[in-house]
Scaffold this motif. Structure first.
Motif, PDB file in Angstrom:
ATOM      1  N   ARG A 120       0.830  -1.212   0.000  1.00  0.00           N
ATOM      2  CA  ARG A 120       0.000   0.000   0.000  1.00  0.00           C
ATOM      3  C   ARG A 120       0.863   1.259   0.000  1.00  0.00           C
ATOM      4  N   SER A 121       0.340   2.315  -0.580  1.00  0.00           N
ATOM      5  CA  SER A 121       1.019   3.606  -0.543  1.00  0.00           C
ATOM      6  C   SER A 121       0.859   4.226   0.836  1.00  0.00           C
ATOM      7  N   GLU A 122       1.669   5.225   1.143  1.00  0.00           N
ATOM      8  CA  GLU A 122       1.584   5.899   2.434  1.00  0.00           C
ATOM      9  C   GLU A 122       0.214   6.531   2.625  1.00  0.00           C
ATOM     10  N   GLU A 123      -0.356   7.095   1.570  1.00  0.00           N
ATOM     11  CA  GLU A 123      -1.677   7.723   1.690  1.00  0.00           C
ATOM     12  C   GLU A 123      -2.754   6.675   1.928  1.00  0.00           C
ATOM     13  N   GLU A 124      -2.659   5.536   1.254  1.00  0.00           N
ATOM     14  CA  GLU A 124      -3.624   4.459   1.498  1.00  0.00           C
ATOM     15  C   GLU A 124      -3.548   3.965   2.937  1.00  0.00           C
ATOM     16  N   ILE A 125      -2.333   3.812   3.417  1.00  0.00           N
ATOM     17  CA  ILE A 125      -2.154   3.375   4.809  1.00  0.00           C
ATOM     18  C   ILE A 125      -2.749   4.401   5.760  1.00  0.00           C
ATOM     19  N   ARG A 126      -2.479   5.676   5.517  1.00  0.00           N
ATOM     20  CA  ARG A 126      -2.990   6.728   6.398  1.00  0.00           C
ATOM     21  C   ARG A 126      -4.514   6.686   6.464  1.00  0.00           C
ATOM     22  N   GLN A 127      -5.149   6.545   5.330  1.00  0.00           N
ATOM     23  CA  GLN A 127      -6.616   6.539   5.295  1.00  0.00           C
ATOM     24  C   GLN A 127      -7.177   5.316   6.036  1.00  0.00           C
ATOM     25  N   GLU A 128      -6.587   4.144   5.802  1.00  0.00           N
ATOM     26  CA  GLU A 128      -7.081   2.927   6.448  1.00  0.00           C
ATOM     27  C   GLU A 128      -6.876   2.980   7.963  1.00  0.00           C
ATOM     28  N   VAL A 129      -5.752   3.537   8.381  1.00  0.00           N
ATOM     29  CA  VAL A 129      -5.477   3.648   9.814  1.00  0.00           C
ATOM     30  C   VAL A 129      -6.506   4.559  10.476  1.00  0.00           C
ATOM     31  N   GLU A 130      -6.827   5.673   9.850  1.00  0.00           N
ATOM     32  CA  GLU A 130      -7.786   6.606  10.437  1.00  0.00           C
ATOM     33  C   GLU A 130      -9.181   5.985  10.525  1.00  0.00           C
ATOM     34  N   LYS A 131      -9.562   5.238   9.519  1.00  0.00           N
ATOM     35  CA  LYS A 131     -10.851   4.555   9.559  1.00  0.00           C
ATOM     36  C   LYS A 131     -10.917   3.593  10.741  1.00  0.00           C
ATOM     37  N   LEU A 132      -9.855   2.850  10.911  1.00  0.00           N
ATOM     38  CA  LEU A 132      -9.825   1.835  11.962  1.00  0.00           C
ATOM     39  C   LEU A 132      -9.822   2.479  13.345  1.00  0.00           C
ATOM     40  N   ILE A 133      -9.031   3.522  13.521  1.00  0.00           N
ATOM     41  CA  ILE A 133      -8.986   4.211  14.812  1.00  0.00           C
ATOM     42  C   ILE A 133     -10.367   4.768  15.163  1.00  0.00           C
ATOM     43  N   GLY A 134     -11.084   5.229  14.155  1.00  0.00           N
ATOM     44  CA  GLY A 134     -12.419   5.781  14.386  1.00  0.00           C
ATOM     45  C   GLY A 134     -13.407   4.763  14.904  1.00  0.00           C
ATOM     46  N   ARG A 135     -13.148   3.482  14.685  1.00  0.00           N
ATOM     47  CA  ARG A 135     -14.058   2.431  15.136  1.00  0.00           C
ATOM     48  C   ARG A 135     -13.641   1.826  16.469  1.00  0.00           C
ATOM     49  N   MET A 136     -12.492   2.224  16.989  1.00  0.00           N
ATOM     50  CA  MET A 136     -11.928   1.552  18.166  1.00  0.00           C
ATOM     51  C   MET A 136     -12.318   2.248  19.458  1.00  0.00           C
ATOM     52  N   GLN A 189      -1.909 -15.850  16.001  1.00  0.00           N
ATOM     53  CA  GLN A 189      -2.365 -14.967  14.924  1.00  0.00           C
ATOM     54  C   GLN A 189      -3.760 -15.365  14.460  1.00  0.00           C
ATOM     55  N   LYS A 190      -4.031 -16.643  14.430  1.00  0.00           N
ATOM     56  CA  LYS A 190      -5.344 -17.138  14.021  1.00  0.00           C
ATOM     57  C   LYS A 190      -6.421 -16.656  14.995  1.00  0.00           C
ATOM     58  N   ILE A 191      -6.108 -16.677  16.283  1.00  0.00           N
ATOM     59  CA  ILE A 191      -7.058 -16.163  17.278  1.00  0.00           C
ATOM     60  C   ILE A 191      -7.288 -14.672  17.068  1.00  0.00           C
ATOM     61  N   ALA A 192      -6.213 -13.937  16.802  1.00  0.00           N
ATOM     62  CA  ALA A 192      -6.326 -12.482  16.639  1.00  0.00           C
ATOM     63  C   ALA A 192      -7.216 -12.119  15.463  1.00  0.00           C
ATOM     64  N   VAL A 193      -7.034 -12.784  14.324  1.00  0.00           N
ATOM     65  CA  VAL A 193      -7.768 -12.368  13.122  1.00  0.00           C
ATOM     66  C   VAL A 193      -9.152 -13.007  13.036  1.00  0.00           C
ATOM     67  N   GLU A 194      -9.441 -13.967  13.912  1.00  0.00           N
ATOM     68  CA  GLU A 194     -10.760 -14.590  13.887  1.00  0.00           C
ATOM     69  C   GLU A 194     -11.630 -14.213  15.078  1.00  0.00           C
ATOM     70  N   GLN A 195     -11.006 -13.793  16.204  1.00  0.00           N
ATOM     71  CA  GLN A 195     -11.805 -13.589  17.411  1.00  0.00           C
ATOM     72  C   GLN A 195     -11.676 -12.199  18.028  1.00  0.00           C
ATOM     73  N   SER A 196     -10.592 -11.500  17.815  1.00  0.00           N
ATOM     74  CA  SER A 196     -10.423 -10.204  18.483  1.00  0.00           C
ATOM     75  C   SER A 196     -11.420  -9.188  17.912  1.00  0.00           C
ATOM     76  N   PRO A 197     -11.728  -8.128  18.667  1.00  0.00           N
ATOM     77  CA  PRO A 197     -12.819  -7.212  18.284  1.00  0.00           C
ATOM     78  C   PRO A 197     -12.717  -6.650  16.869  1.00  0.00           C
ATOM     79  N   HIS A 198     -11.540  -6.249  16.422  1.00  0.00           N
ATOM     80  CA  HIS A 198     -11.405  -5.658  15.093  1.00  0.00           C
ATOM     81  C   HIS A 198     -10.564  -6.505  14.150  1.00  0.00           C
TER      82      HIS A 198
END
Length: 838
Positions: A120-136, A189-198
């Motif tokens: 991902r580009s730096e701008e793509e990463i920035r946008q995705e990070v902000e979206k995720l933080i907004g849901r946390m 890692q399997k627990i994290a991506v299948e069971q953790s909140p986000h």
């Protein structure tokens, strides 16, 4: 039964492999390693009756005994092992290492593979990070800021915590420390991506200090190679092996400047010089991180320990530090600055205080200096339990106060302890910290999770097929051997070296004659039992095995019944004696400070008995710090400093001893004559009453009554099997204008009979200014290879940039005035010339 044996034990839904090494010298020795999780079992003396072998020893982390009983029959064996915390286990096995346990993981991981994942580009990463933080939620954010252990194993005080599985599932952890097993990485890692909140993947952290499975020389050793490309390659190989097993985030390199050999952690750094230390820091970051962190064969580099940990008073680990701002900036800062400029993704705090404030909660250091001034925008991670230690130091009232200080200092991840989780929610409710501060930390953490690709491909670093291919690969072993040869420093040679391969009877004597304890501290290799010993290396060189006599003589710090007698008997039959002495791995590294930096007394007594025989004697040292060697300098014919050289140590040492490799290593720490001189380093300040050749006999000058001021072996020192002469040192101008440069040249001649590599060193001294500057500072070096009789002119460009330093006002500049340039083979034996900066 001599050799390597293995047995696989099935326990619940997992497998554990035991690897046994049976050896015979003065008696039988049994060594044990376990996979996938290392058990740290110390080598044991064994007894043998017929085909039945028994041994009793202990684990490094438990006082409970380890009891092994094995019965051998041809290429098979059976028996039991009694382990602390595990009880008695039944064993059935065979000769050899056996199959890799990683093979079982391949079909489990296959369904989770993703293809065509793009960086991902730096701008793509920035946008995705902000979206995720907004849901946390606040709890979600604190979870990302919390690191937990992969098991209940602890590197320090015990930490009360829930099982890792439940913490990961509930989103209470964002990273994992010490998952030695790729299967464990996959499970968590399997627990994290299948069971953790986000469904946010985990970072997996480990201390990859000088190799992962293929072990390279310890960093103090490889710094003595002055080979930046070789060090970079070693780190790249370590990253390649570690990343294949799921590690994504390294707790290294350590770039502390070290001036006190009593401090055990000098073994992890590049020595006493900030210029060379900065170049090596850059090389290590570039090696670990490669051209892109998105590359699956790279890992995030973490510069540690920010800052001045190497100045711990008395050389005692975890102790206080009290230094000036000038020393902080001019001595300890350059390697961190270089590592940051090389793109290091993380920085770890030091345990010490600065200006009375522990670094983990020191806003001046972590926020003002590191982030604002140096521009570091990566992850700051606490050292193990360091936030909790803020209030233990007495700089905070309690854990809540310590958490607040750490957050204001912009700490992003708390390693293992749970103060952030316990106290940050209440601090936010009270208005004492802001949720936006958590956002900043989580933003940095998530950015790197995107950079390494796990947000789009969580299992991309779990590659058991590559683990089986890469670990202990022959090409990696050859790279380790090559760097090991370059790391050896010849300290003395009266002509006894190189050794002859034919004709002589050779006695190899000492606790390191046949020891595999050549890897050093901070390594977790599963291949330690396959370390090349000095005995193996020498045996491969000599033409007649019957003319090689071997005796331990004593343990590292203990006597052996009849050991001295057997060693003396061997030495009497020999033409040449090689004394293999030193420290074991546990005597160096973290929590391994020593007040007495001589060899253990039992080894000194052994050496005295051997030297009495009058035989030509070579001392080969295995150690992790400079030692006091004055007695050996006076009493043996040759001294070879080999440090801890890694997986191929014995072969590399033998290459040097027998002249198949001409030693080229140069010291990066001064060796004192006496422990009372330490801390001792070449780049010290002048005093108002310095010692000179003319005033040495006078009383009221800065000197000792019972010892010279100078070290036994200075920074930059090292001998060769040939001789290099320096002459015709000249400058192309004696007045240097700002923005211009001058050229300093020196002629180096190989005046000996063998081809050799020389490290030509250039030093500068600022003779006067607004503040005192060091008597010498390394500012350049060149490595050249010369044939016998060959001469070469070596040139250095000197500019205003080389003369800059941090002044009392915090400015970084060069002051007009007189300077002295030095060129030579080390910091002591130099030619000199002067110039003026205008």
């Amino acid at each position: 039964m001599i050799g390597i044996w293995n047995a696989v034990v099935h326990r619940d839904d997992s497998k554990q492999k035991f690897i046994f090494s049976v050896e015979k010298d003065d008696g039988y020795t049994l060594s044990v390693q376990t996979e996938p999780t290392p058990a740290f079992i110390l080598p044991m003396e064994a007894s043998l009756e017929g085909n039945r072998l028994e041994a009793v020893g202990r684990s490094f982390y438990s006082s409970d005994p380890v009891v092994v009983k094995l019965t051998f029959e041809n290429d098979r064996f059976a028996g039991t092992i009694m382990m602390p915390f595990a009880g008695e286990l039944q064993l059935e096995g065979e000769r050899g290492r056996g199959p890799s346990l990683a093979k079982d993981l391949i079909p489990l991981v296959e369904p989770y593979r993703r293809s065509n994942v793009q960086e991902r580009s730096e701008e793509e990463i920035r946008q995705e990070v902000e979206k995720l933080i907004g849901r946390m939620s606040v709890a979600d954010k604190i979870g990302q800021m919390s690191q937990i252990g992969a098991s209940d194993f602890s590197f320090g005080a015990d930490v009360d915590s829930e099982p890792p599985e439940s913490m990961v599932a509930s989103g209470k952890a964002g990273s994992i420390l010490g998952a030695f097993d790729s299967k464990r990485v996959f499970e968590l890692q399997k627990i994290a991506v299948e069971q953790s909140p986000h469904r946010i993947p985990l970072l997996f952290n480990a201390d990859v200090i000088h190799g992962f499975q293929t072990i390279f020389p310890v960093p103090l050793a490889w710094s003595c190679s002055w080979d930046l490309e070789g060090i970079k390659q070693a780190c790249a190989i370590a990253a390649k092996e570690a990343s294949a097993s799921g590690t994504t985030y390294n707790h290294g390199p350590m770039v502390d400047i070290s001036r006190d050999p009593r401090w055990g952690r000098v073994v992890e750094g590049a020595g006493e010089d900030p210029y060379l230390g900065a170049l090596i820091a850059k090389a290590q970051v570039e090696g670990f991180q490669g051209d892109s962190l998105f590359d699956r064969e790279t890992i995030i580099a973490c510069l540690k320990h920010f800052i001045a940990y190497g100045a711990a008073e008395g050389g005692r680990d975890y102790n206080t530090v009290d230094i000036s701002e000038g020393t902080l900036r001019n001595v300890f800062l350059p390697p961190f600055k270089a590592g940051i400029e090389a793109g290091a993704g993380s920085v770890m705090n030091a345990f010490n205080i600065y200006q009375g404030v522990p670094v983990a909660g020191n806003s001046y250091l972590l926020k003002d200096l590191l982030r604002d001034e140096l521009g570091f925008d990566g992850i700051v991670i606490s050292d193990y339990g360091a936030i909790e230690e803020i209030f233990i130091h007495g700089a905070a009232k309690d854990g809540e106060d310590a958490s607040k200080l750490a957050l204001y200092a912009t700490m992003d991840i708390e390693m293992v302890t749970r103060l952030f989780a316990t106290h940050l929610p209440a601090l936010i409710e009270k208005g004492l910290v802001k949720e936006e501060q958590l956002d900043e930390a989580v933003r940095r953490i998530l950015t790197y999770k995107f950079k390494i690709g796990i947000m789009d491909d969580p299992f991309r670093y779990v590659r058991p097929e590559k683990e089986m291919e890469y670990h202990f690969h022959p090409e990696h072993l050859e790279a380790s051997r090559e760097l090991a040869r370059k790391s050896v420093v010849l300290l003395k040679n009266d002509g006894i070296l190189p050794l002859r391969k034919e004709g002589n009877t050779l006695a190899l004597i000492g606790p390191f004659a046949a020891s595999k304890d050549l890897l050093g501290p901070w390594q977790f290799s599963r291949y330690g039992l396959e370390t090349a010993t000095l005995k193996q290396g020498v045996a491969d060189k000599v033409s007649d095995a019957d003319r090689l006599l071997v005796a331990a003589g004593c343990g590292v710090d203990s006597e052996i019944d009849g050991g001295f007698e057997r060693a003396v008997a061997c030495a009497k039959q020999a033409d040449v004696v090689v004394l293999a002495l030193g420290e074991d791995s546990n005597m160096s590294g973290e929590a391994a400070s020593r007040t007495n930096i001589e060899l253990p007394s039992v080894q000194l007594r052994l050496a005295e008995e051997i030297v009495k025989l009058g035989k030509p004697t070579v001392l080969v040292l295995t150690n992790g710090r400079p030692l006091v060697l004055d007695w050996f300098e006076q009493n043996v014919g040759a001294i070879v400093e080999t440090w801890f050289l890694g997986s191929e140590a014995g072969r590399a040492i033998a290459d040097v001893l027998f002249g198949d490799y001409n030693p080229s290593g140069r010291l990066t720490m001064s060796f004192p004559r006496h422990a009372g001189q330490v801390p001792i380093y070449y780049n010290h300040f002048n005093t108002g009453r310095p010692v000179t050749p003319e005033n040495r006999h006078m009383k009221f000058i800065s000197k000792y009554l019972d010892c010279p001021n100078e070290p036994l072996y200075p920074f930059g020192y090292g001998l060769s099997y040939t001789k290099f002469d320096y002459s015709d040192f000249r400058l192309d101008k004696t007045v240097l204008a700002r923005g211009d440069s001058l050229i300093a040249s020196v002629t180096v001649t190989n005046a000996g009979d063998a081809a050799g590599e020389e490290t030509v060193q250039m030093y500068i001294r600022d003779l006067h200014g607004s503040v005192v500057r060091p008597v010498k500072e390394l500012k350049g070096f060149r490595k050249i290879v010369l044939q016998p009789g060959e001469s070469r002119t070596v040139s250095f460009a000197v500019s205003e940039e080389d003369l800059k330093f941090y002044g009392p006002d915090g400015s970084f500049q060069a002051e007009a005035g007189s300077f002295r340039l030095f060129a030579g083979p080390n910091s002591r034996d130099t030619l000199e010339a002067e110039f003026e900066l205008v």
